[in-house]
Motif scaffolding. Structure first.
Motif, PDB file in Angstrom:
ATOM      1  N   UNK A 139       0.841  -1.186   0.000  1.00 37.96           N
ATOM      2  CA  UNK A 139       0.000   0.000   0.000  1.00 37.96           C
ATOM      3  C   UNK A 139       0.881   1.243   0.000  1.00 37.96           C
ATOM      4  N   UNK A 140       0.544   2.205  -0.837  1.00 37.05           N
ATOM      5  CA  UNK A 140       1.327   3.434  -0.961  1.00 37.05           C
ATOM      6  C   UNK A 140       0.527   4.610  -0.413  1.00 37.05           C
ATOM      7  N   UNK A 141       1.117   5.334   0.530  1.00 33.76           N
ATOM      8  CA  UNK A 141       0.506   6.517   1.126  1.00 33.76           C
ATOM      9  C   UNK A 141       1.412   7.727   0.885  1.00 33.76           C
ATOM     10  N   UNK A 142       0.798   8.882   0.613  1.00 34.35           N
ATOM     11  CA  UNK A 142       1.591  10.075   0.357  1.00 34.35           C
ATOM     12  C   UNK A 142       0.751  11.323   0.594  1.00 34.35           C
ATOM     13  N   UNK A 143       1.440  12.398   0.986  1.00 33.77           N
ATOM     14  CA  UNK A 143       0.800  13.705   1.117  1.00 33.77           C
ATOM     15  C   UNK A 143       0.952  14.547  -0.141  1.00 33.77           C
ATOM     16  N   UNK A 144       1.601  13.987  -1.167  1.00 32.60           N
ATOM     17  CA  UNK A 144       1.759  14.704  -2.427  1.00 32.60           C
ATOM     18  C   UNK A 144       0.431  14.784  -3.161  1.00 32.60           C
ATOM     19  N   UNK A 145       0.417  15.568  -4.235  1.00 34.34           N
ATOM     20  CA  UNK A 145      -0.751  15.607  -5.097  1.00 34.34           C
ATOM     21  C   UNK A 145      -1.041  14.186  -5.604  1.00 34.34           C
ATOM     22  N   UNK A 146      -2.284  13.706  -5.516  1.00 29.77           N
ATOM     23  CA  UNK A 146      -2.571  12.319  -5.897  1.00 29.77           C
ATOM     24  C   UNK A 146      -2.141  11.961  -7.311  1.00 29.77           C
ATOM     25  N   UNK A 147      -2.289  12.891  -8.260  1.00 31.04           N
ATOM     26  CA  UNK A 147      -1.874  12.611  -9.636  1.00 31.04           C
ATOM     27  C   UNK A 147      -0.361  12.469  -9.714  1.00 31.04           C
ATOM     28  N   UNK A 148       0.385  13.342  -9.024  1.00 27.31           N
ATOM     29  CA  UNK A 148       1.834  13.260  -9.012  1.00 27.31           C
ATOM     30  C   UNK A 148       2.314  11.992  -8.311  1.00 27.31           C
ATOM     31  N   UNK A 149       1.650  11.625  -7.212  1.00 25.73           N
ATOM     32  CA  UNK A 149       2.040  10.411  -6.489  1.00 25.73           C
ATOM     33  C   UNK A 149       1.856   9.172  -7.363  1.00 25.73           C
ATOM     34  N   UNK A 159      -5.912  13.697 -20.034  1.00 28.71           N
ATOM     35  CA  UNK A 159      -6.262  14.912 -20.762  1.00 28.71           C
ATOM     36  C   UNK A 159      -7.671  14.726 -21.311  1.00 28.71           C
ATOM     37  N   UNK A 160      -8.612  15.524 -20.818  1.00 33.35           N
ATOM     38  CA  UNK A 160     -10.010  15.388 -21.219  1.00 33.35           C
ATOM     39  C   UNK A 160     -10.382  16.477 -22.223  1.00 33.35           C
ATOM     40  N   UNK A 161     -11.045  16.047 -23.287  1.00 34.92           N
ATOM     41  CA  UNK A 161     -11.584  16.970 -24.295  1.00 34.92           C
ATOM     42  C   UNK A 161     -13.102  16.929 -24.151  1.00 34.92           C
ATOM     43  N   UNK A 162     -13.662  17.977 -23.566  1.00 33.16           N
ATOM     44  CA  UNK A 162     -15.100  18.048 -23.308  1.00 33.16           C
ATOM     45  C   UNK A 162     -15.766  18.859 -24.425  1.00 33.16           C
ATOM     46  N   UNK A 163     -16.487  18.176 -25.284  1.00 34.44           N
ATOM     47  CA  UNK A 163     -17.104  18.803 -26.451  1.00 34.44           C
ATOM     48  C   UNK A 163     -18.396  19.524 -26.079  1.00 34.44           C
ATOM     49  N   UNK A 164     -18.675  20.574 -26.825  1.00 35.70           N
ATOM     50  CA  UNK A 164     -19.920  21.327 -26.671  1.00 35.70           C
ATOM     51  C   UNK A 164     -20.916  20.798 -27.709  1.00 35.70           C
ATOM     52  N   UNK A 175      -6.417  19.360 -18.230  1.00 33.42           N
ATOM     53  CA  UNK A 175      -5.419  18.417 -17.711  1.00 33.42           C
ATOM     54  C   UNK A 175      -5.879  17.994 -16.321  1.00 33.42           C
ATOM     55  N   UNK A 176      -6.468  16.812 -16.211  1.00 31.12           N
ATOM     56  CA  UNK A 176      -7.062  16.371 -14.953  1.00 31.12           C
ATOM     57  C   UNK A 176      -6.754  14.892 -14.739  1.00 31.12           C
TER      58      UNK A 176
END
Length: 408
Positions: free
Chosen positions: A142-152, A183-188, A262-263
């Motif tokens: 199990x990996x635990x971190x206080x970093x940004x979840x995406x970076x971790x 990377x999400x492309x949300x179309x209109x 960028x999410x």
């Protein structure tokens, strides 16, 4: 001349042969792969197919049923079991015991090649796997971190997993949970409808722009220059400025009909370590490798990773090597106690210390020689082999008594 008479008349030769057997057996014990159970090959193959964003009913109709029909025609098949869920199809093909599984896998691949044309065009190619119960994770972290979840998650994928996979005996590392960058492309939809731009055209344009293309060779004197056209996206602005279509001479860029962000991927699974959100890391070993040695090597590498990357805390969740060592220790101690009790019973009933010592010497020598045979036979040291040795101690005692009676 009998074997016993030959051994008595040539004691030095007999002692040297015994020492050779003991040395070979001791070396074999140190090199024997340790596992919980012996390697068992089940006559079962599994065909997995992925088709994202598709419901279970469509998966069954478009993918599972054609594959089922193809698998039913494979020679030697006894039963076909299928499961259809959102975005994935699984077909399990069971053969009769004793069938050549490699030949059966070739037949299954041939049938899959025939049925691929009936599947949807954008479906992932079906993958064929053997059903191997030994291919379960030997270690769960199990990996635990206080970093940004995406970076971790990115550090785990690109650095920690890579270092664990370098450990001798590790086959693969599976990372589960956390937040994966996307990377999400949300179309209109209103703008798409007004401009009359189909969705497949946008997908095709993005794919065409996000590739590297070779452009041939330029010959200049004695030199040949390889030309490459780099086209992979390196920033969000490049994605936003992608020209999707041209209307009346005016280019329409992606940013005019969609928002690019960028999410991270949509969270569908949650992993908690000690009550906190974290990431699970599953480690698989190579076939035939020593489970205990591989697990110890991974734990040693984890200690070094913790020194280099202290921002991420790695916590062992489960360790199969501990259970294996405990099980083997229990069986070994039971065999030892059984042998000692058998010798004690012999000493009481034979009332002869010399005969008891002879039998007591024959038992460990025979067991050590058996370890050599196990090693050269390609088997592993597991609960079943140790259990067989424990049962064999009783037969050794009986055989030793018979031999002693024949000698004297």
């Amino acid at each position: 001349m009998s074997l016993s008479g030959f051994s008595i008349k040539r004691p030095i030769f007999t002692v040297m042969i015994t020492l050779v057997v003991v040395v070979v057996g001791m070396v074999a014990v140190s090199r024997l792969p340790v596992d919980l159970m012996p390697e068992i090959v089940f006559p079962t193959l599994n065909v997995s197919t992925s088709y994202e964003n598709t419901g279970p009913e469509e998966i069954e109709e478009l993918i599972t049923r054609p594959i089922e029909e193809a698998m039913s025609a494979v020679p030697g098949v006894e039963e076909v079991f299928s499961s259809s869920s959102e975005g994935s199809s699984s077909v399990r093909v069971m053969f009769s015991w004793g069938v050549n599984l490699d030949a059966a896998a070739d037949d299954v691949r041939e049938r899959l090649d025939r049925v691929i044309g009936r599947l949807p065009e954008d479906v992932d190619r079906p993958t064929l796997r053997k059903f191997d119960p030994a291919q379960s994770p030997i270690l769960m972290l199990g990996a635990l971190s206080n970093l940004d979840p995406v970076l971790a998650r990115r550090i785990i994928d690109e650095q920690i997993s890579y270092r664990i996979e370098r450990v001798p005996g590790v086959a693969s590392v599976d990372v589960f949970g956390g937040r994966e960058r996307e990377i999400q492309v949300n179309l209109d939809p209103d703008k798409l409808k007004a401009l009359g731009i189909p969705l497949d055209l946008i997908i095709t344009k993005i794919r065409q722009e996000n590739i590297d293309l070779p452009a041939g060779i330029i010959e200049k004197g004695n030199y040949e220059i390889l030309v490459r056209i780099p086209g992979v996206y390196t920033s969000l602005d490049e994605i936003k400025e992608t020209v999707v279509v041209v209307r009346e001479g005016v280019p329409i860029q992606l940013k005019e009909i969609a928002s690019v962000e960028d999410t991270f991927r949509r969270i569908t699974r949650i992993v908690r370590i000690n009550g906190l959100p974290g990431t699970r890391i599953a480690i698989y070993k190579q076939s035939g490798k020593n489970t205990v040695e591989v697990a110890e090597g991974v734990l040693k590498e984890i200690e070094e990773i913790q020194e280099d990357i202290p921002q991420i805390q790695l916590v062992p969740v489960s360790n199969s090597s501990q259970y294996i060592k405990s099980a083997i220790r229990n069986v070994s101690s039971s065999a030892l106690y059984g042998g000692l009790l058998a010798l004690l019973a012999l000493l009481v009933f034979l009332a002869n210390v010399r005969s008891t010592i002879v039998i007591a010497t024959s038992i460990p020598i025979s067991i050590i020689a058996t370890f050599a045979l196990i090693y050269f036979g390609g088997f592993t040291l597991n609960v079943m082999t140790l259990g067989g040795l424990a049962l064999g101690i009783g037969m050794l005692v009986d055989s030793s008594i018979v031999v002693l009676e024949n000698i004297f």
